[in-house]
Design a protein around this motif. Structure first.
Motif, PDB file in Angstrom:
ATOM      1  N   GLN A 207       0.247   5.351   1.741  1.00 47.45           N
ATOM      2  CA  GLN A 207      -0.142   5.184   3.099  1.00 47.45           C
ATOM      3  C   GLN A 207       0.816   4.158   3.821  1.00 47.45           C
ATOM      4  O   GLN A 207       1.030   4.343   4.989  1.00 47.45           O
ATOM      5  N   ALA A 208       0.935   2.931   3.157  1.00 41.83           N
ATOM      6  CA  ALA A 208       1.944   1.910   3.738  1.00 41.83           C
ATOM      7  C   ALA A 208       3.233   2.352   3.877  1.00 41.83           C
ATOM      8  O   ALA A 208       3.911   1.409   4.316  1.00 41.83           O
ATOM      9  N   PHE A 209       3.745   3.444   3.335  1.00 38.32           N
ATOM     10  CA  PHE A 209       5.059   4.136   3.701  1.00 38.32           C
ATOM     11  C   PHE A 209       4.777   5.208   4.679  1.00 38.32           C
ATOM     12  O   PHE A 209       5.703   6.207   4.447  1.00 38.32           O
ATOM     13  N   GLY A 210       4.032   5.085   5.469  1.00 34.09           N
ATOM     14  CA  GLY A 210       3.785   6.272   6.250  1.00 34.09           C
ATOM     15  C   GLY A 210       3.207   7.799   6.086  1.00 34.09           C
ATOM     16  O   GLY A 210       3.243   8.703   6.893  1.00 34.09           O
ATOM     17  N   ILE A 211       2.639   7.808   4.868  1.00 28.91           N
ATOM     18  CA  ILE A 211       2.336   8.966   4.425  1.00 28.91           C
ATOM     19  C   ILE A 211       0.744   9.186   4.826  1.00 28.91           C
ATOM     20  O   ILE A 211       0.091   8.559   4.647  1.00 28.91           O
TER      21      ILE A 211
ATOM     22  N   MET B 273      -1.434  -4.163   7.313  1.00 28.44           N
ATOM     23  CA  MET B 273      -0.868  -2.823   6.941  1.00 28.44           C
ATOM     24  C   MET B 273      -1.933  -1.766   7.210  1.00 28.44           C
ATOM     25  O   MET B 273      -1.555  -0.774   7.218  1.00 28.44           O
TER      26      MET B 273
ATOM     27  N   PRO C  27      -3.838   4.207  10.017  1.00 32.20           N
ATOM     28  CA  PRO C  27      -3.081   3.194   9.179  1.00 32.20           C
ATOM     29  C   PRO C  27      -1.615   3.799   8.849  1.00 32.20           C
ATOM     30  O   PRO C  27      -0.744   2.946   8.694  1.00 32.20           O
ATOM     31  N   HIS C  28      -1.364   5.024   8.735  1.00 36.59           N
ATOM     32  CA  HIS C  28      -0.090   5.433   8.181  1.00 36.59           C
ATOM     33  C   HIS C  28       0.966   5.217   9.377  1.00 36.59           C
ATOM     34  O   HIS C  28       2.246   5.349   9.107  1.00 36.59           O
TER      35      HIS C  28
ATOM     36  N   PRO D 238       3.352   1.254   9.185  1.00 38.08           N
ATOM     37  CA  PRO D 238       4.515   1.242   8.893  1.00 38.08           C
ATOM     38  C   PRO D 238       5.445   1.727   9.611  1.00 38.08           C
ATOM     39  O   PRO D 238       6.829   1.550   9.762  1.00 38.08           O
ATOM     40  N   ARG D 239       5.192   2.957  10.465  1.00 33.82           N
ATOM     41  CA  ARG D 239       6.296   3.635  11.062  1.00 33.82           C
ATOM     42  C   ARG D 239       6.454   2.893  12.464  1.00 33.82           C
ATOM     43  O   ARG D 239       7.672   3.101  13.226  1.00 33.82           O
TER      44      ARG D 239
ATOM     45  N   TYR E  46       6.488  -3.141   3.682  1.00 38.00           N
ATOM     46  CA  TYR E  46       5.515  -4.047   2.912  1.00 38.00           C
ATOM     47  C   TYR E  46       6.087  -3.834   1.590  1.00 38.00           C
ATOM     48  O   TYR E  46       6.664  -2.896   1.006  1.00 38.00           O
TER      49      TYR E  46
ATOM     50  N   MET F  59      11.985   8.109   4.527  1.00 38.09           N
ATOM     51  CA  MET F  59      11.088   9.145   5.412  1.00 38.09           C
ATOM     52  C   MET F  59      10.346   8.376   6.362  1.00 38.09           C
ATOM     53  O   MET F  59       9.988   9.031   7.303  1.00 38.09           O
ATOM     54  N   THR F  60       9.745   7.304   5.982  1.00 35.83           N
ATOM     55  CA  THR F  60       8.727   6.657   6.726  1.00 35.83           C
ATOM     56  C   THR F  60       9.118   6.556   8.205  1.00 35.83           C
ATOM     57  O   THR F  60       8.334   6.681   9.067  1.00 35.83           O
TER      58      THR F  60
ATOM     59  N   ALA G 276      11.324  -0.917   0.748  1.00 39.45           N
ATOM     60  CA  ALA G 276      10.810  -1.419   2.268  1.00 39.45           C
ATOM     61  C   ALA G 276      11.931  -1.648   3.166  1.00 39.45           C
ATOM     62  O   ALA G 276      11.543  -1.297   4.156  1.00 39.45           O
TER      63      ALA G 276
END
Ligand SMILES: Nc1ncnc2c1ncn2[C@@H]1O[C@H](COP(=O)(O)OP(=O)(O)OP(=O)(O)O)[C@@H](O)[C@H]1O
Ligand SMILES: [Mg+2]
Lengths: 308, 231
Positions: free
Chosen positions: A199-203, B48, B70-71, B74-75, B80, B102-103, B145
């Motif tokens: 989730q912290a990487f946008g998933i 985050m 939440p997701h 990062p976008r 992080y 991908m993020t 990151a």
């Protein structure tokens, strides 16, 4: 029939059972692997797939193949969508807590079962196979007169049964490619290994869970559509596949997909062979005994990693 | 750039943050210092969106983060590096990097850029992340990151358990990122290392930000270090 041809016949029956079981168990295993949810309602998604397959074919009429192909597409999609909504409406709000999701999926089991009973009634419903040629099989022997091929009486199968085996293999390969070769598979595996970091990487972890729960149910439904021309659709038919899938997933190792495949083949084949030579009850007894042995001697399953 | 104002957050019913505030600007390194269990990791997790903000605000370039799913956080450009690396252990080095790319939809050029920063990773692209050495794992966590080309980088104890040469390497990368214009929030236990790289320091105690100082001031007068860390 002599022993050799008889064994071959039994193995073919076993291979058909194993093919359907592989799909059903993979569904259970993927859901557990990614979401850590023990889905007690899994057998009901299978049942729903079978009943919907009957419903779709009965709506369409015409050549059995038309209805069957429609069911093969529609039933897994519908069941997958129902499961994905159940995830949104129920499991998400339990925050995927392991204990509470077990109780919730038991509730889901009865809701699906009783709704099906009320909607479609208690009768067992047959579905015509799309094709069903009887194929006599040859047997080979080295006798006094040297190498000989002959056609033992009773050694035969149907084209549909061979189709079930081939279809399951194709689905399994497609699933393997999805998990190992695609972006969706990568996202699923990342979520499985560490959902918080994913989730912290946008998933969007919540959406991944819905998709996985839907995929797991769709696999069960697909197995059921394949089975329904052999075995009639009925609102109570979900119990056996649930039990067998659990047995497979425990023997194979929770969350291990290769383990699930091997265990499904093992259980399915032995179920078929023992049922033909002895009785289906003995087959279930032996499978259950095998689970007990695995739980005692190798609790992480044949392919599972031991918990440190 | 990133502004955190009086945030509160809880693990279930256990309220852990009772008011943490700080801000960080481009080309700046802000350090969060505090004893074990003070709430430094919790602060970063809350930024985050891993923990929900129960009151207070987190804004990035004026946009409120705490109301986003939440997701999405990062976008928006927050990279992080969690405490303990938290790699995807059964994915390869390459796949871990792919997840980072991908993020925010970054491409080959970004991948080249991070692999140039960490050439060791290029030799190990096919290796499973869980089998990397501790130092290599930290490089990968950092690389992953950076794959976001983030505006803000959050680092939680990046030197934990590393040998001096590896610490120096990580420090050089952090300074390089600062010079490239990243805003950096660094959580670190090693006070000497902090004073070498930080611009400003915020002290966290019992889930609150209790004091702040510039690194230059702390070098001159280490009284706060004694007071809040006992060193
Ligand atoms: N998952 C959790 N559930 C409940 N409480 C937690 C959880 N994680 C941390 N805590 C508690 O929150 C408090 C702050 O922990 P946190 O990890 O933020 O500290 P920290 O400042 O990062 O410490 P350290 O320097 O040891 O990493 C601690 O009291 C800890 O026990
Ligand atoms: Mg910490």
């Amino acid at each position: 029939m002599e022993f050799g041809p008889h064994l071959m016949l039994a193995s073919l029956e076993g291979a058909v059972i194993a093919s359907v079981l592989v799909l059903t168990s993979m569904g259970l295993s993927i859901v557990f692997g990614v979401m850590r949810v023990v889905n007690v309602a899994h057998g009901e998604f299978y049942m729903l797939g079978a009943v919907l397959a009957w419903y779709v074919t009965s709506l369409l009429g015409g050549h059995p193949a038309v209805g069957f192909v429609a069911a093969l597409v529609a039933a897994p999609l519908l069941v997958g969508a129902i499961a994905a909504s159940a995830d949104r409406v129920i499991l998400k709000h339990l925050k995927y807590d392991p204990d509470r999701t077990i109780v919730a999926t038991i509730g889901l089991l009865y809701i699906i079962q009783q709704t099906t009973l009320m909607t479609f009634g208690p009768d067992a419903r047959p579905v015509a196979p799309p094709f069903n040629h009887r194929l006599a099989l040859p047997w080979f022997e080295f006798g006094d007169s040297g190498f000989a091929m002959y056609w033992p009486w009773g050694l035969s199968t149907t084209s549909y049964k061979l189709f079930v085996i081939a279809a399951a293999a194709v689905v399994l390969i497609a699933l393997w490619l999805l998990i190992t070769r695609t972006k969706i598979g990568l996202i699923m595996r990342a979520t499985q290994q560490d959902s918080e970091t994913a989730q912290a990487f946008g998933i969007p972890v919540g959406r991944v869970y819905s998709m996985v729960f839907g995929l797991g149910a769709a696999l069960a439904a697909l197995g059921a559509v394949l089975v329904v021309p052999i075995q009639q659709a009925h609102y109570l038919m979900g119990a056996d596949p649930l039990l067998l899938s659990f047995i497979v997933v425990i023997i194979g190792g929770l969350g291990s997909l290769p383990g699930t495949v091997v265990a499904a083949l093992l259980i399915g084949m032995s179920d078929g062979i023992i049922s033909v030579f002895f009785s289906p009850t003995l087959a279930k007894i032996i499978a259950t005994f095998l689970v007990a042995m695995v739980l005692v001697w190798r609790p992480q399953g044949l392919f599972g990693r031991s918990v440190p | 750039m990133l502004e955190v104002k009086n945030i509160h957050a809880a693990y279930g019913d256990a309220i852990t943050l009772h008011g943490v505030s700080f801000d960080v600007q481009p080309s700046e390194i802000l350090c969060l210092l505090g004893r074990n269990g003070a709430g430094k990791t919790t602060t970063l997790k809350t930024v985050m969106g891993i923990l929900p903000v129960t009151s207070g605000s987190v804004t990035l370039e004026g946009e409120e983060m705490s109301s986003l799913p939440p997701h999405e956080i990062p976008r928006r450009g927050i990279g992080y590096i969690p405490q303990g690396r938290r790699l995807f252990p059964e994915l390869t080095v390459n796949q871990n990097i792919e997840i980072g790319l991908m993020t925010r939809g970054m491409g080959k050029d970004t991948k080249e850029w991070v692999l140039e920063l960490f050439p060791r990773l290029r030799e190990r692209l096919k290796q499973t992340a869980g089998t990397l050495s501790g130092g290599e794992q930290q490089m990968l966590a950092t690389a992953r990151a950076l794959c976001l080309r983030p505006k803000v980088l959050l680092l939680d104890e990046p030197t934990e358990g590393l040998q001096p040469s590896m610490i120096a390497l990580i420090r050089d990368v952090i300074l390089k990122m600062k010079n490239e214009g990243f805003a950096i929030v660094l959580v670190e236990q090693k006070v000497d290392a902090v004073l070498q790289v930080a611009d400003r320091v915020v002290f966290i105690e019992n889930g609150r930000s209790v004091d702040r100082a510039t690194a230059a001031d702390l070098k001159r007068d280490p009284q706060m270090l004694t007071q809040y860390l006992g060193v």
